[in-house]
Enzyme design. Structure first.
Site, PDB file in Angstrom:
ATOM      1  CE1 TYR A  98      98.049 -28.383 106.817  1.00 16.50           C
ATOM      2  CE2 TYR A  98      96.374 -27.402 105.386  1.00 16.50           C
ATOM      3  CZ  TYR A  98      97.577 -28.090 105.550  1.00 16.50           C
ATOM      4  OH  TYR A  98      98.289 -28.487 104.453  1.00 16.50           O
ATOM      5  CE  LYS A 125      84.308  -2.223  89.714  1.00 10.21           C
ATOM      6  NZ  LYS A 125      84.172  -0.975  90.492  1.00 10.21           N
TER       7      LYS A 125
END
Ligand SMILES: *Cc1c(COP(=O)(O)O)cnc(C)c1O
Length: 361
Positions: A250, A39
């Site tokens: 940042y 999956k």
């Protein structure tokens, strides 16, 4: 997307290791059958690639989560038995039938819809303790009766199998044994990767490993019996030397405490590196390695870039174009994930689309 550029982060997929992992699990499961769970695009490495490699090794039964995943896998593996774990979403029966897929049915409504669309082979999914998908154990006997001869698999899923000490395991094992005993002629399946390694060996007829196939450790806290399947490496885009006190990234979340060599690499959260991998002084974040030397991420993970504190790496290895290992021989998938505050499953299934993908073996 350029496939031959070496100036890009590279995801290497070791197909031989994937095949060896399936063989190891299959031997451990015998005489039970070992399926392959592919999956989420084969846990990020490619469902077609994984499915074909496992089928070549002798794997005959596959599990996906979604109809669309099943349709794609069917195109690659015309002969395989393919179960769809998310069950029968409303209206999906005709498409499942057309692709020869077997839903894992988990309610009387799903059974009724499947049968009225013509039915066919399907799993009955019983919930033994997750309270996620599946019928309650009390309804299992009636569910079997309603599904009738179409039932080709009785299945349930562990909530805590990676934790061998969890009392949940024994409770689920006992509950599932009682359900499997309702009709011993129907193959039963309980184990995911970690379930295969539980001391109780609750293997029944079929095991459903995913994570371990892709090299994740099914026995956290003990050595990993699996071979690594993925490696992730990025070239240094720029080296900068900053004085003590310089703030990085940042919001300046990381401050150099000494004259520091930074290596900037072109991977970021848009490539599936979680923002939780950031390094701060209170929390080291995910480890990486330069020429085998462990280094830390300095500051926030940006969309496309990460800064590494490369001060302690061999200076000759810290130069523009030289490789930084994010996952590989010195930093395992599980170690990277743990440092990033997540699990290897999430790292794998978020592996980015911008990597140069290289298949070995
Ligand atoms: C994902 C999944 C598996 C595989 O689990 P792993 O821990 O990756 O081995 C097995 N069964 C079900 C129902 C699943 O959802």
């Amino acid at each position: 997307m350029s496939q031959d550029s070496s100036a890009a982060a590279t995801l290497t997929i070791d197909r031989d290791a994937l095949r060896a992992n399936w063989r190891l699990l299959a031997e451990r499961c015998a005489p039970a059958e070992c399926a392959g769970v592919v999956k989420a695009d084969g846990y990020g490495i490619g469902a077609t690639l994984a499915g074909k490699a496992l089928a070549a090794e002798g794997c005959r039964t596959f599990f996906v989560a979604r109809l669309s995943e099943g349709e794609a896998l069917r195109a690659a593996l015309p002969e395989a038995t393919i179960y769809v774990l998310d069950g029968l979403l409303p209206g999906s029966a005709p498409a499942l039938r057309a692709a020869g897929l077997r839903p894992a049915l988990g309610s009387f409504e799903e059974i009724a819809e499947w049968r009225s669309a013509g039915g066919g082979p399907a799993a009955l999914h019983v919930d033994t303790g997750m309270n996620r998908l599946g019928m309650t154990p009390a309804d299992a006997a009636a569910g079997l009766k309603a599904l009738g001869a179409g039932c080709t698999l009785l299945m349930s899923h562990f909530a805590s199998s990676e934790n061998t000490a969890s009392p949940d395991n024994e409770i689920q094992i006992q509950a599932f044994n009682a359900i499997a005993a309702l009709n011993p002629n129907i193959p039963a399946s309980l184990c995911n990767s970690s379930g295969i390694f539980l001391p109780q060996r609750p293997l029944h007829a079929l095991a459903r490993p995913g994570y371990a196939l892709y090299g994740g450790n099914p026995t956290p806290g003990a050595p990993n019996p699996m071979r690594a399947v993925i490696a992730l490496e990025a070239p240094i885009a720029q080296v900068r030397r900053v004085p003590a006190g310089a703030r990085v990234g940042y919001n300046g979340q990381w401050t150099a405490r000494r004259p520091t060599t930074l290596a900037i690499i072109p991977v970021g959260y848009a490539d599936g590196i979680p923002r939780g991998a950031m390094g701060a002084h209170e929390k080291a974040g995910a480890p990486v390695a330069i020429a085998g030397a462990r280094c830390a991420i300095a500051g926030r993970v940006s969309m496309d870039l990460i800064a590494i504190d490369a001060t302690d790496a061999p200076p000759a290895a810290v130069r523009r174009g030289a490789p930084v290992e994010l996952i590989g021989p010195h930093v395992t998938l599980d170690a990277f994930a743990e440092g990033a505050g997540t699990i290897g499953y999430e790292i794998l299934t978020n592996l980015g689309r911008r990597y140069r993908r290289r298949v070995a073996g």
